[in-house]
Design a protein around this motif. Structure first.
Motif, mmCIF file in Angstrom:
data_model
loop_
_atom_site.group_PDB
_atom_site.id
_atom_site.type_symbol
_atom_site.label_atom_id
_atom_site.label_comp_id
_atom_site.label_asym_id
_atom_site.label_seq_id
_atom_site.Cartn_x
_atom_site.Cartn_y
_atom_site.Cartn_z
ATOM 1 N N SER A 4 0.838 -1.197 0.000
ATOM 2 C CA SER A 4 0.000 0.000 0.000
ATOM 3 C C SER A 4 0.873 1.248 0.000
ATOM 4 C CB SER A 4 -0.986 -0.013 1.164
ATOM 5 O OG SER A 4 -0.299 -0.209 2.358
ATOM 6 N N GLY A 5 2.020 1.176 0.687
ATOM 7 C CA GLY A 5 2.940 2.309 0.677
ATOM 8 C C GLY A 5 3.410 2.606 -0.740
ATOM 9 N N VAL A 6 3.793 1.562 -1.464
ATOM 10 C CA VAL A 6 4.260 1.739 -2.831
ATOM 11 C C VAL A 6 3.142 2.297 -3.709
ATOM 12 C CG1 VAL A 6 5.033 0.511 -4.900
ATOM 13 C CG2 VAL A 6 6.041 -0.014 -2.680
ATOM 14 N N ALA A 7 1.936 1.756 -3.556
ATOM 15 C CA ALA A 7 0.810 2.217 -4.369
ATOM 16 C C ALA A 7 0.578 3.710 -4.157
ATOM 17 C CB ALA A 7 -0.450 1.427 -4.017
ATOM 18 N N VAL A 8 0.586 4.112 -2.883
ATOM 19 C CA VAL A 8 0.345 5.520 -2.593
ATOM 20 C C VAL A 8 1.465 6.387 -3.158
ATOM 21 C CG1 VAL A 8 0.192 7.211 -0.742
ATOM 22 C CG2 VAL A 8 -1.099 5.104 -0.598
ATOM 23 N N MET A 9 2.698 5.899 -3.054
ATOM 24 C CA MET A 9 3.827 6.675 -3.568
ATOM 25 C C MET A 9 3.725 6.884 -5.069
ATOM 26 S SD MET A 9 7.260 5.578 -1.611
ATOM 27 C CE MET A 9 8.138 5.235 -3.115
ATOM 28 N N VAL A 10 3.403 5.800 -5.783
ATOM 29 C CA VAL A 10 3.260 5.891 -7.236
ATOM 30 C C VAL A 10 2.156 6.889 -7.595
ATOM 31 C CG1 VAL A 10 2.581 4.613 -9.306
ATOM 32 C CG2 VAL A 10 4.172 3.600 -7.667
ATOM 33 N N LEU A 39 -3.606 19.620 -0.585
ATOM 34 C CA LEU A 39 -2.377 19.451 0.196
ATOM 35 C C LEU A 39 -2.670 18.739 1.509
ATOM 36 C CD1 LEU A 39 0.541 20.388 -0.144
ATOM 37 C CD2 LEU A 39 0.014 22.269 1.413
ATOM 38 N N ILE A 40 -3.672 19.265 2.193
ATOM 39 C CA ILE A 40 -3.937 18.711 3.510
ATOM 40 C C ILE A 40 -4.440 17.275 3.384
ATOM 41 C CG2 ILE A 40 -6.362 19.265 4.068
ATOM 42 C CD1 ILE A 40 -3.477 20.287 6.246
ATOM 43 N N SER A 41 -5.228 16.999 2.314
ATOM 44 C CA SER A 41 -5.739 15.635 2.211
ATOM 45 C C SER A 41 -4.615 14.673 1.877
ATOM 46 C CB SER A 41 -6.897 15.538 1.220
ATOM 47 O OG SER A 41 -6.535 16.148 0.018
ATOM 48 N N ALA A 42 -3.656 15.113 1.086
ATOM 49 C CA ALA A 42 -2.517 14.241 0.782
ATOM 50 C C ALA A 42 -1.719 13.947 2.049
ATOM 51 C CB ALA A 42 -1.619 14.887 -0.260
ATOM 52 N N ILE A 43 -1.504 15.005 2.837
ATOM 53 C CA ILE A 43 -0.730 14.823 4.069
ATOM 54 C C ILE A 43 -1.419 13.836 5.010
ATOM 55 C CG2 ILE A 43 0.014 15.952 6.200
ATOM 56 C CD1 ILE A 43 0.643 18.414 4.548
ATOM 57 N N LEU A 44 -2.733 14.007 5.115
ATOM 58 C CA LEU A 44 -3.475 13.134 6.029
ATOM 59 C C LEU A 44 -3.435 11.678 5.560
ATOM 60 C CD1 LEU A 44 -6.585 15.224 7.034
ATOM 61 C CD2 LEU A 44 -4.554 14.687 8.373
ATOM 62 N N LEU A 45 -3.644 11.496 4.274
ATOM 63 C CA LEU A 45 -3.656 10.139 3.731
ATOM 64 C C LEU A 45 -2.311 9.460 3.967
ATOM 65 C CD1 LEU A 45 -5.263 8.089 2.025
ATOM 66 C CD2 LEU A 45 -4.018 8.978 0.052
ATOM 67 N N LEU A 46 -1.247 10.196 3.597
ATOM 68 C CA LEU A 46 0.087 9.619 3.761
ATOM 69 C C LEU A 46 0.396 9.354 5.230
ATOM 70 C CD1 LEU A 46 2.328 11.470 1.210
ATOM 71 C CD2 LEU A 46 1.856 9.030 1.395
ATOM 72 N N GLY A 47 0.027 10.332 6.057
ATOM 73 C CA GLY A 47 0.278 10.166 7.496
ATOM 74 C C GLY A 47 -0.411 8.918 8.013
ATOM 75 N N GLY A 48 -1.639 8.726 7.560
ATOM 76 C CA GLY A 48 -2.397 7.558 8.012
ATOM 77 C C GLY A 48 -1.710 6.273 7.600
ATOM 78 N N ILE A 49 -1.322 6.223 6.348
ATOM 79 C CA ILE A 49 -0.692 5.000 5.865
ATOM 80 C C ILE A 49 0.613 4.739 6.601
ATOM 81 C CG2 ILE A 49 0.485 4.024 3.862
ATOM 82 C CD1 ILE A 49 -1.820 5.228 2.228
ATOM 83 N N GLN A 50 1.348 5.803 6.859
ATOM 84 C CA GLN A 50 2.611 5.626 7.579
ATOM 85 C C GLN A 50 2.374 5.084 8.987
ATOM 86 O OE1 GLN A 50 4.205 9.512 7.142
ATOM 87 N NE2 GLN A 50 5.503 8.944 5.417
#
Ligand code: UDP
Ligand code: MG
Length: 319
Positions: free
Chosen positions: A230-236, A262-273
């Motif tokens: 999922s990390g790779v998918a989000v990164m791509v 911007l904020i939604s990207a940060i939140l999504l990534l933060g969640g996945i991390q």
């Protein structure tokens, strides 16, 4: 000889009933047997009842832990103290009907190494059985061993199977998985679900949830894999998004109101991390416990003779 293993945690209300019912079945069928009670740090009269039973009946053995170590440890202790050619693990609350014993022994005599008693879910709340069946669907998809719904710890194991189980020395034990992992010839017998005879269930919602997570984590590293995917998918996806934004900026200039994206990207990534970190932490935690090599339980008291105690110690040193 048949060994019955009965873990008990605060079971004063049912112990006598359990003892009498099991004894009756064993005597009627003229089995030679022992009952190994494991007192898992009960805070009620369980231990004194066990002591009394042990004095009256030399077939009753008990092991008493120094505190509550959990049912998994209690079963392990029972298995390592048992001496029978076949071992039957049963709950003391009579939810595992002793009347099943003869059928289980028969299957054992016909050559099965594991005879599994499977209950149907009659009389259980709809929501609980729905959650359980969903859980088993999920776990069988993600885990390397096959687990079956309604199959619990009520089963007969041959000496071979017991020795194989004892050779698995991991600290985080998830018996349902271990039973299935060791393999051998299995037979499944069905029985009607019964509700607890007396006393309370020791499972709370959270302990069931934890048990569920244990089941998924202790058998493979797929969740770890999943978080990598999922990390790779989000990164791509993110790289494409950035490229697309760059093209847009070159063509149409900078728009200021990019705050929402911007904020939604940060939140999504933060969640996945966070999820990925949690998964990793879960495995590291397990490695931490395994490397400590602590014993699974501490025996404070038992009624085994001095001789068999030292034999047990020797066996433990040897294994
Ligand atoms: N048990 C135990 N240690 C624990 C919790 C439970 O030895 O920490 C024993 C308990 O005495 C019983 C069996 O495990 O014999 C099953 O427990 P319970 O009936 O509470 O579980 P349920 O039947 O609700 O799954
Ligand atoms: Mg029960």
């Amino acid at each position: 000889m048949i060994s019955i293993i009965a873990p008990c945690y605060n079971e004063q209300d049912v112990l006598y009933d359990f003892y009498q019912t099991v004894t009756k079945v064993m005597k009627e069928n003229q089995y030679s047997y022992e009952i190994v009670f494991v007192n898992d740090g009960s805070r009620d009269q369980t231990l004194s009842i066990l002591k009394e039973l042990g004095e009256k009946d030399r077939r009753v053995q008990y092991i008493s832990f120094s505190r509550n170590f959990g049912k998994e440890s209690a079963m392990l202790a029972g298995l390592s103290y048992s001496k029978g050619d076949a071992v039957i693990i049963m709950d003391t609350d009579l939810q595992h009907p002793p009347s099943m014993i003869p059928r289980m022994v028969e299957a054992f005599q016909n050559g099965s190494d594991q005879v599994i008693a499977k209950r149907n879910r009659a009389g259980e709340s709809k929501s609980r059985s729905w959650v359980s069946s969903l859980y088993y669907k999920l776990i069988n998809r993600f885990v390397d061993v096959q687990l079956e719904d309604g199959v619990g710890d009520f089963r007969l194991l041959s000496r071979k199977a017991v020795d194989s189980l004892l050779s698995l020395s991991e600290y985080n034990r998830f018996s349902k998985g271990l039973f299935s992992w060791i393999g051998y010839k299995q037979e499944i017998i069905e029985y009607e679900n019964v509700s607890r005879h007396a006393g309370d269930s020791k499972w709370s919602f959270f302990s069931l949830l934890n048990y569920g997570i244990d089941g998924i984590i202790s058998f493979n590293n797929k969740p770890l894999r999943l978080s990598i995917y999922s990390g790779v998918a989000v990164m791509v996806a993110d790289v494409f998004y950035v490229l697309w934004m760059l093209v847009k900026i070159f063509l149409g200039g900078v728009d200021v109101p990019g705050y929402f994206t911007l904020i939604s990207a940060i939140l999504l990534l933060g969640g996945i991390q966070l999820v990925a970190l949690g998964v990793i932490g879960e495995y590291i935690g397990r490695i931490y416990y395994e490397t400590k090599k602590r014993p699974h339980y501490i025996v404070a008291d038992d009624n085994y003779t001095q001789v068999s105690q030292s034999q047990n110690k020797i066996q433990k040193v040897l294994s």
